[in-house]
Motif scaffolding. Structure first.
Motif, mmCIF file in Angstrom:
data_model
loop_
_atom_site.group_PDB
_atom_site.id
_atom_site.type_symbol
_atom_site.label_atom_id
_atom_site.label_comp_id
_atom_site.label_asym_id
_atom_site.label_seq_id
_atom_site.Cartn_x
_atom_site.Cartn_y
_atom_site.Cartn_z
ATOM 1 N N ALA A 131 -29.295 25.716 -45.332
ATOM 2 C CA ALA A 131 -29.362 25.379 -46.762
ATOM 3 C C ALA A 131 -29.113 26.620 -47.609
ATOM 4 O O ALA A 131 -28.425 26.547 -48.640
ATOM 5 N N ASP A 132 -29.638 27.758 -47.193
ATOM 6 C CA ASP A 132 -29.402 28.996 -47.927
ATOM 7 C C ASP A 132 -27.920 29.362 -47.903
ATOM 8 O O ASP A 132 -27.339 29.716 -48.935
ATOM 9 N N ALA A 133 -27.299 29.276 -46.741
ATOM 10 C CA ALA A 133 -25.873 29.618 -46.616
ATOM 11 C C ALA A 133 -25.009 28.690 -47.462
ATOM 12 O O ALA A 133 -24.131 29.149 -48.209
ATOM 13 N N PHE A 134 -25.242 27.388 -47.360
ATOM 14 C CA PHE A 134 -24.465 26.451 -48.167
ATOM 15 C C PHE A 134 -24.782 26.605 -49.656
ATOM 16 O O PHE A 134 -23.917 26.389 -50.509
ATOM 17 N N GLY A 135 -26.007 27.004 -49.983
ATOM 18 C CA GLY A 135 -26.364 27.272 -51.375
ATOM 19 C C GLY A 135 -25.588 28.446 -51.944
ATOM 20 O O GLY A 135 -25.208 28.448 -53.121
ATOM 21 N N ARG A 136 -25.331 29.449 -51.110
ATOM 22 C CA ARG A 136 -24.529 30.590 -51.563
ATOM 23 C C ARG A 136 -23.083 30.171 -51.841
ATOM 24 O O ARG A 136 -22.451 30.673 -52.766
ATOM 25 N N VAL A 137 -22.590 29.242 -51.022
ATOM 26 C CA VAL A 137 -21.251 28.702 -51.280
ATOM 27 C C VAL A 137 -21.249 27.999 -52.633
ATOM 28 O O VAL A 137 -20.349 28.216 -53.463
ATOM 29 N N GLU A 152 -23.134 28.460 -55.239
ATOM 30 C CA GLU A 152 -23.191 29.441 -56.320
ATOM 31 C C GLU A 152 -21.813 30.064 -56.558
ATOM 32 O O GLU A 152 -21.382 30.207 -57.708
ATOM 33 N N ALA A 153 -21.128 30.436 -55.476
ATOM 34 C CA ALA A 153 -19.814 31.063 -55.594
ATOM 35 C C ALA A 153 -18.794 30.102 -56.203
ATOM 36 O O ALA A 153 -17.965 30.508 -57.031
ATOM 37 N N VAL A 154 -18.839 28.838 -55.806
ATOM 38 C CA VAL A 154 -17.916 27.840 -56.348
ATOM 39 C C VAL A 154 -18.163 27.663 -57.847
ATOM 40 O O VAL A 154 -17.223 27.675 -58.643
ATOM 41 N N HIS A 155 -19.414 27.522 -58.238
ATOM 42 C CA HIS A 155 -19.725 27.339 -59.659
ATOM 43 C C HIS A 155 -19.309 28.558 -60.472
ATOM 44 O O HIS A 155 -18.752 28.411 -61.567
ATOM 45 N N GLU A 156 -19.562 29.756 -59.951
ATOM 46 C CA GLU A 156 -19.183 30.971 -60.671
ATOM 47 C C GLU A 156 -17.670 31.065 -60.849
ATOM 48 O O GLU A 156 -17.193 31.587 -61.861
ATOM 49 N N ALA A 157 -16.923 30.570 -59.891
ATOM 50 C CA ALA A 157 -15.465 30.636 -59.968
ATOM 51 C C ALA A 157 -14.883 29.626 -60.954
ATOM 52 O O ALA A 157 -13.813 29.858 -61.508
ATOM 53 N N VAL A 158 -15.595 28.524 -61.201
ATOM 54 C CA VAL A 158 -15.034 27.412 -61.985
ATOM 55 C C VAL A 158 -15.606 27.294 -63.395
ATOM 56 O O VAL A 158 -14.857 27.025 -64.340
ATOM 57 N N GLU A 159 -16.899 27.491 -63.552
ATOM 58 C CA GLU A 159 -17.557 27.171 -64.822
ATOM 59 C C GLU A 159 -16.951 27.924 -65.995
ATOM 60 O O GLU A 159 -16.668 29.113 -65.922
ATOM 61 N N GLY A 160 -16.735 27.185 -67.083
ATOM 62 C CA GLY A 160 -16.275 27.764 -68.328
ATOM 63 C C GLY A 160 -14.772 27.947 -68.447
ATOM 64 O O GLY A 160 -14.293 28.423 -69.476
ATOM 65 N N LEU A 161 -14.030 27.575 -67.409
ATOM 66 C CA LEU A 161 -12.579 27.751 -67.457
ATOM 67 C C LEU A 161 -11.885 26.518 -68.035
ATOM 68 O O LEU A 161 -12.321 25.384 -67.810
ATOM 69 N N LEU A 162 -10.818 26.764 -68.728
ATOM 70 C CA LEU A 162 -9.965 25.695 -69.231
ATOM 71 C C LEU A 162 -9.091 25.172 -68.082
ATOM 72 O O LEU A 162 -8.874 25.874 -67.089
ATOM 73 N N ASP A 163 -8.557 23.979 -68.257
ATOM 74 C CA ASP A 163 -7.694 23.386 -67.231
ATOM 75 C C ASP A 163 -6.531 24.309 -66.874
ATOM 76 O O ASP A 163 -6.170 24.435 -65.704
ATOM 77 N N GLU A 164 -5.946 24.960 -67.885
ATOM 78 C CA GLU A 164 -4.810 25.852 -67.637
ATOM 79 C C GLU A 164 -5.221 27.050 -66.776
ATOM 80 O O GLU A 164 -4.449 27.539 -65.957
ATOM 81 N N VAL A 190 -20.506 16.666 -52.280
ATOM 82 C CA VAL A 190 -20.338 17.059 -50.873
ATOM 83 C C VAL A 190 -21.443 18.024 -50.468
ATOM 84 O O VAL A 190 -21.994 17.930 -49.371
ATOM 85 N N HIS A 191 -21.798 18.926 -51.348
ATOM 86 C CA HIS A 191 -22.888 19.875 -51.076
ATOM 87 C C HIS A 191 -24.199 19.123 -50.816
ATOM 88 O O HIS A 191 -24.908 19.416 -49.848
ATOM 89 N N ALA A 192 -24.518 18.157 -51.677
ATOM 90 C CA ALA A 192 -25.757 17.383 -51.507
ATOM 91 C C ALA A 192 -25.755 16.636 -50.174
ATOM 92 O O ALA A 192 -26.771 16.596 -49.473
ATOM 93 N N ARG A 193 -24.628 16.051 -49.832
ATOM 94 C CA ARG A 193 -24.532 15.338 -48.557
ATOM 95 C C ARG A 193 -24.696 16.305 -47.388
ATOM 96 O O ARG A 193 -25.346 15.991 -46.394
ATOM 97 N N THR A 194 -24.111 17.478 -47.512
ATOM 98 C CA THR A 194 -24.230 18.486 -46.461
ATOM 99 C C THR A 194 -25.684 18.870 -46.269
ATOM 100 O O THR A 194 -26.183 18.906 -45.131
#
Length: 170
Positions: free
Chosen positions: A8-14, A16-28, A111-115
């Motif tokens: 759970a910790d390892a997948f939680g780090r994934v 966090e990294a996914v959210h940091e890469a995506v949040e706040g960005l425009l579609d472009e 997918v994260h929740a299911r994992t």
């Protein structure tokens, strides 16, 4: 730390990294590719999520992937077969993966929740179960889970790098 907590910790780090890469960005920005053959943030996050969905579904013997059962394939409306995961995609196919951040994160979080649900009760002995005999040696559940985590972190790191390039270019 027990096996489920470690996973759970390892997948939680994934996550966090996914959210940091995506949040706040425009579609472009999510669709930005540093050059004509590079991967976009949207493709990287979609692909890592598709692989996790595929591998977790298979490893735990689940009926079907969330991609199809929860309607994500319809919401993304991509020009590929529902079974496509992005593996071996051409540059043109990579460019076709365009999605807003809320859609990318919605699918990833499902997918994260299911994992987490699947790994929550695992024992060390269960990690030795063979889940894929097409490799030599055959792949155990433990090896498959570590493979998914490693692949996810690599792709999330690539997405973070592309985000930095997109933000620097303005």
């Amino acid at each position: 730390m027990r096996t489920p907590e470690l996973l759970a910790d390892a997948f939680g780090r994934v996550q966090e990294a996914v959210h940091e890469a995506v949040e706040g960005l425009l579609d472009e920005e999510l669709a930005y590719r540093p050059d004509g053959d590079a991967n976009s943030i949207a493709w990287l996050v979609w692909h890592l999520t598709r692989i996790q969905d595929d591998h977790i579904t298979d490893a735990f013997g689940l009926d079907a992937q969330l991609w199809t059962t929860e309607g994500w394939a319809d919401r993304f409306d991509l020009p590929f077969a529902p079974a496509a995961t992005g593996f071996g995609f051409t540059s043109k196919q990579v460019a076709a993966v365009r999605a807003p951040g809320d859609l990318l994160l919605g699918y990833y979080d499902a997918v994260h929740a299911r994992t987490l649900e699947q790994v929550s009760g695992l024992t060390n002995a269960e990690l030795e179960r063979i889940v894929d005999t097409s490799w030599n040696p055959p792949v155990t559940l433990g090896v498959r889970l570590i493979s998914v985590i490693a692949d996810d972190l690599q792709h999330a790191g690539q997405a973070a790098y592309v985000r930095g390039l997109a933000e620097r270019r303005g």
